[in-house]
Design an enzyme around this catalytic site. Structure first.
Site, PDB file in Angstrom:
ATOM      1  N   CYS A  22       0.843  -1.202   0.000  1.00 16.30           N
ATOM      2  CA  CYS A  22       0.000   0.000   0.000  1.00 16.30           C
ATOM      3  C   CYS A  22       0.880   1.254   0.000  1.00 16.30           C
ATOM      4  CB  CYS A  22      -0.911  -0.029   1.226  1.00 16.30           C
ATOM      5  SG  CYS A  22      -1.764   1.513   1.570  1.00 16.30           S
ATOM      6  N   CYS A  75      -0.044   3.688   2.806  1.00 11.81           N
ATOM      7  CA  CYS A  75       0.457   3.187   4.091  1.00 11.81           C
ATOM      8  C   CYS A  75       1.951   3.468   4.228  1.00 11.81           C
ATOM      9  CB  CYS A  75       0.195   1.683   4.225  1.00 11.81           C
ATOM     10  SG  CYS A  75      -1.534   1.195   4.058  1.00 11.81           S
TER      11      CYS A  75
END
Length: 188
Positions: free
Chosen positions: A71, A74
């Protein structure tokens, strides 16, 4: 012949000084890059996070983050999350749940995780008080964490920010013979 010796000597001295400066610059550049690359990774944050079972039972509020190593949002938030953890870890549990680990499928379904990072704010009793999804600036997250610790309404809860899409591996077929399926069975 006497004029060549000083020129040769000054060239050697100049080359020596250039070599010393280049070496020092190389070392400084190496150390600078090494210092910059030692930031915390998502995996390191996960390894040092509080287990969910402990967090919901230890009497401290918690921030649960659903994430994945792939991600990009993230990853972008990792340095800020590491700093927030350093700042608030005495008063707050930080829990990391990797959506690629099927162990967390019940939690992903419970919190309806369909984009990451997905943050769940839990009070001291482990009850959900707010959720938010996506990229959150560190100052906004800090304000929310301070409110969570004090037990007051979180000031900055957004519906959705920038996320990485995620689809939970959920089986869609039901077993008609399973009494827990609660489905209607056709009787011939």
């Amino acid at each position: 012949m006497s004029t060549e010796a000083p020129v040769n000597s000054s060239n050697r001295l100049r080359n020596f000084l250039i070599a010393i400066v280049a070496t020092l610059l190389g070392v400084a550049l190496f150390l600078g890059l090494k210092t910059d690359s030692t930031s915390v990774s998502l995996a390191e944050l996960d390894q040092t996070s509080i287990p969910l079972e402990v967090a919901v039972n230890n009497g401290k509020p918690s921030l649960v983050e659903f994430y994945a190593n792939w991600c990009t949002v993230c990853q972008k938030m990792t340095p800020d999350m590491a700093k927030l953890r350093q700042q608030y870890d005495k008063n707050l549990n930080f829990v990391m749940l990797n959506v690629d680990n099927t162990k967390w499928l019940p939690e992903m379904l419970k919190y309806r995780v369909d984009g990451i990072p997905h943050f769940v704010f839990l009070d001291k009793q482990g009850e959900t008080i707010a959720e938010t999804i996506g990229d959150i600036p560190r100052t906004i997250m800090a304000s929310n964490l301070e409110a969570l610790i004090m037990g007051v309404t979180l000031p900055h809860i957004q519906g959705r920010g920038t996320t990485s899409q995620f689809s939970a591996p959920v089986a869609t077929e039901t077993n008609q013979d399973d009494p827990r399926s609660h489905g209607s069975q056709v009787v011939n």
